[in-house]
Scaffold this motif. Structure first.
Motif, PDB file in Angstrom:
ATOM      1  N   ARG A 282       0.850  -1.190   0.000  1.00 39.11           N
ATOM      2  CA  ARG A 282       0.000   0.000   0.000  1.00 39.11           C
ATOM      3  C   ARG A 282       0.896   1.254   0.000  1.00 39.11           C
ATOM      4  NH1 ARG A 282      -5.042   1.974   1.487  1.00 39.11           N
ATOM      5  NH2 ARG A 282      -5.003   3.877   2.736  1.00 39.11           N
ATOM      6  N   GLY A 283       0.633   2.152  -0.945  1.00 36.43           N
ATOM      7  CA  GLY A 283       1.407   3.389  -1.028  1.00 36.43           C
ATOM      8  C   GLY A 283       2.791   3.216  -1.620  1.00 36.43           C
ATOM      9  N   ASP A 385     -10.108  16.843 -12.783  1.00 34.29           N
ATOM     10  CA  ASP A 385      -9.167  16.074 -11.956  1.00 34.29           C
ATOM     11  C   ASP A 385      -7.881  15.726 -12.692  1.00 34.29           C
ATOM     12  OD1 ASP A 385     -11.013  16.181  -9.960  1.00 34.29           O
ATOM     13  OD2 ASP A 385     -11.626  14.077 -10.083  1.00 34.29           O
ATOM     14  N   ASP A 417     -11.657   3.397  -8.517  1.00 31.53           N
ATOM     15  CA  ASP A 417     -10.955   3.458  -7.236  1.00 31.53           C
ATOM     16  C   ASP A 417     -10.256   2.134  -6.930  1.00 31.53           C
ATOM     17  OD1 ASP A 417     -10.026   4.617  -4.897  1.00 31.53           O
ATOM     18  OD2 ASP A 417     -11.771   4.012  -3.720  1.00 31.53           O
ATOM     19  N   ARG A 444       0.152  11.134  -6.849  1.00 32.54           N
ATOM     20  CA  ARG A 444      -1.000  11.437  -5.988  1.00 32.54           C
ATOM     21  C   ARG A 444      -1.721  10.163  -5.552  1.00 32.54           C
ATOM     22  NH1 ARG A 444      -5.268  14.440  -9.250  1.00 32.54           N
ATOM     23  NH2 ARG A 444      -6.259  12.402  -9.511  1.00 32.54           N
ATOM     24  N   VAL A 445      -1.947   9.246  -6.484  1.00 34.00           N
ATOM     25  CA  VAL A 445      -2.682   8.034  -6.117  1.00 34.00           C
ATOM     26  C   VAL A 445      -1.821   7.134  -5.230  1.00 34.00           C
ATOM     27  CG1 VAL A 445      -4.120   8.145  -8.182  1.00 34.00           C
ATOM     28  CG2 VAL A 445      -2.050   6.756  -8.224  1.00 34.00           C
ATOM     29  N   GLU A 448      -2.295   8.367  -1.867  1.00 35.27           N
ATOM     30  CA  GLU A 448      -3.618   7.991  -1.352  1.00 35.27           C
ATOM     31  C   GLU A 448      -3.648   6.545  -0.858  1.00 35.27           C
ATOM     32  OE1 GLU A 448      -6.058   8.719  -4.721  1.00 35.27           O
ATOM     33  OE2 GLU A 448      -6.111  10.907  -4.451  1.00 35.27           O
ATOM     34  N   GLY A 449      -2.578   5.788  -1.105  1.00 35.82           N
ATOM     35  CA  GLY A 449      -2.492   4.435  -0.583  1.00 35.82           C
ATOM     36  C   GLY A 449      -2.642   3.329  -1.599  1.00 35.82           C
ATOM     37  N   LYS A 450      -2.691   3.666  -2.884  1.00 36.30           N
ATOM     38  CA  LYS A 450      -2.795   2.614  -3.896  1.00 36.30           C
ATOM     39  C   LYS A 450      -1.419   1.984  -4.122  1.00 36.30           C
ATOM     40  CE  LYS A 450      -6.573   5.057  -6.179  1.00 36.30           C
ATOM     41  NZ  LYS A 450      -7.580   4.396  -5.357  1.00 36.30           N
TER      42      LYS A 450
END
Length: 500
Positions: A282-283, A385, A417, A444-445, A448-450
């Motif tokens: 994650r991230g 966006d 998402d 950015r994503v 966000e934790g992707k």
């Protein structure tokens, strides 16, 4: 001094209210490689369409060797002056190399085709330009590199000695690029002139003698390459100082040691690769680097379900995915920006809002039926966006520049998402500022934790990665942590200094 191979003076072109070119001039001298650069939408494609006889200029003039260009109705006369080799294949894949070389000229004035003579003429043509390709091979079986040389040879067979190369290196690995450049130099010595279009500015300095910059449909700069620094060239293209700003993973806080493992690939084997294992948390951004023949693209496409592995597993959040199943991958939370946006990422004739919502139609209304209002709202949000430059969300994607098309592909991939984002050459064929915008979204994503799996031929793209796995001959050959040097990474990609 001999007359220019091609000269455009004060060329202007409008499409309705849109100014595609305004008072643009270009002079290309015999035997040089002249770079034409600019951001997507700068006017390069419009100028090429005018220089190759596909579009008529509204104002100004074009001449070849000091002689006014033919009328658009005389396409054979245009072919004797100029040809364009595009990034995407312009051969008939089912026909042989010989048939493609003399397409629509096989019979030479009669009705019967002399196949023996056709093959002999094809061999003589290829030999005369040192193109080593079997004339009986179906064109669809050629490598991208060989296909380009066949297209160049076909253009030369009409008598043209001025060749436009439109993003010729976009699908080539470093060794093939060097072979292309060496062949270009040899052809220059034999009187061939090139107009070279590329978003890779280092290539301009390697193979070109002069450069012209377009920005916002206008001519900004023409100069010898030796007299323009890279920073000045970027400034000319963007109208801003500072060049490309890419955040290096080495400058951000390290990943937490207890970060959740999202993507697990274990001992995966398939077409072009074997025994590949990796973890993405994650991230975290994990990069895959290597030549085009390394297997890196196939690994990513297998993770996404586009290819079926011969062995091994892919799991998201601990749950194993069925192999070769894209819908299952989507349901598991994988979003993907595919390698070829035109054939795999977009429905070009549909609108921005249609493309941006393709992967989430089942979430936008009962039975997969989404109201126009909801689709339009989502399309409008995508414009904002992802900084997509367009008149409205109703605009067909085919009308957009390459950079904006790629932003739509990224918007679609992220609209659901996803937990995991697979990006395959996400900035290929886009300009400096579009690349910067796309990479900013990736960063950015990640924040966000992707979990991000990033496959790229671009070192700038790979700067975002916490780790870069180098594939060679289908296997993981090296791993580089953030902060790697260009020389070290490229050496592992190329296998330089190996003792095996």
């Amino acid at each position: 001094m001999s007359a220019p191979v091609v000269q455009a003076d004060g060329v202007g072109k409008r499409y309705g209210p849109t100014v595609a070119l305004h008072d643009v001039s270009l002079t290309v001298r015999p035997g040089e490689s002249h770079a034409l650069v600019g951001r997507n939408g700068a006017g390069k494609s419009t100028l090429v369409s005018i220089l190759t006889g596909l579009s008529e200029t509204d104002t100004g003039s074009v001449s070849f060797g000091g002689v006014p260009a033919p009328s658009l109705s005389k396409q054979d006369d245009w072919k004797a002056h100029v040809a364009c080799v595009y990034q995407h294949a312009m051969v008939v894949p089912q026909l042989t190399v010989a048939e493609n070389l003399f397409l629509n000229r096989q019979a030479r004035g009669g009705f019967a085709i002399g196949w023996k003579k056709l093959r002999r003429q094809a061999r003589e043509l290829l030999d005369s330009w040192d193109v080593r390709v079997d004339v009986d091979t179906p064109a669809g079986d050629l490598s991208v590199e060989d296909r380009q040389f066949v297209e160049i040879a076909r253009a030369l067979s009409y008598g043209a000695r001025f060749i436009v190369l439109d993003e010729p290196t976009a699908q080539l690995d470093s060794q093939a690029i060097e072979r292309l450049f060496e062949r270009m130099r040899q052809m220059q010595e034999n009187g061939v002139t090139f107009l070279f279009i590329s978003h890779h500015l280092h290539e301009v300095y390697e193979v070109c003698q002069a450069v012209t910059v377009l920005r916002d449909a206008r001519h900004v700069l023409t100069a010898p390459v030796s007299e323009v620094s890279r920073a000045a060239l970027v400034d000319a293209m963007t109208g801003e100082q500072g060049g490309l700003a890419v955040r290096d993973a080495a400058t951000r806080d390290p990943l937490a040691v207890d970060a959740e493992e999202v993507l697990a690939v274990d001992d995966l084997s398939g077409d072009g690769f074997h025994g590949v294992s990796l973890r993405v948390h994650r991230g975290e951004v994990v990069g895959l680097a290597g030549s085009n023949a390394s297997g890196k693209h196939q690994v990513a496409e297998t993770v996404y379900g586009l290819r079926k592995p011969t062995s091994g597993t892919v799991a998201v959040n601990g749950k194993r995915l069925p192999s070769g199943d894209i819908p299952a991958a989507l349901r598991a939370g994988i979003g993907c920006v595919p390698r070829d946006r035109h054939h795999e990422g977009l429905v070009l004739e549909h609108s921005i809002m249609d493309n941006a919502t393709l992967s989430v139609l089942d979430r936008m209304g009962r039975g997969g039926l989404a109201s126009p209002k909801v689709r339009r709202e989502r399309g409008s949000r995508a414009l904002t966006d992802y900084d997509i430059v367009a008149a409205s969300p109703d605009q067909p994607v085919s009308d957009l520049s390459g950079g904006n098309q790629q932003k739509v592909v990224l918007a679609r991939a992220l609209e659901s998402d996803p937990r995991v984002v697979v990006l395959i050459n996400p900035t290929a064929g886009v300009d400096v500022k579009s690349k910067e915008a796309l990479l900013a979204v990736v960063d950015r994503v990640r924040a966000e934790g992707k979990a991000v799996l990033l496959v790229s031929d671009e070192l700038d793209d790979l700067r975002l990665a916490d780790r870069v796995l180098v594939l060679r001959a289908g296997e993981v050959a090296a791993v580089h942590q953030a902060g790697w040097s260009d020389g070290d990474l490229v050496a592992d990609i190329e296998g330089v200094g190996l003792h095996d």
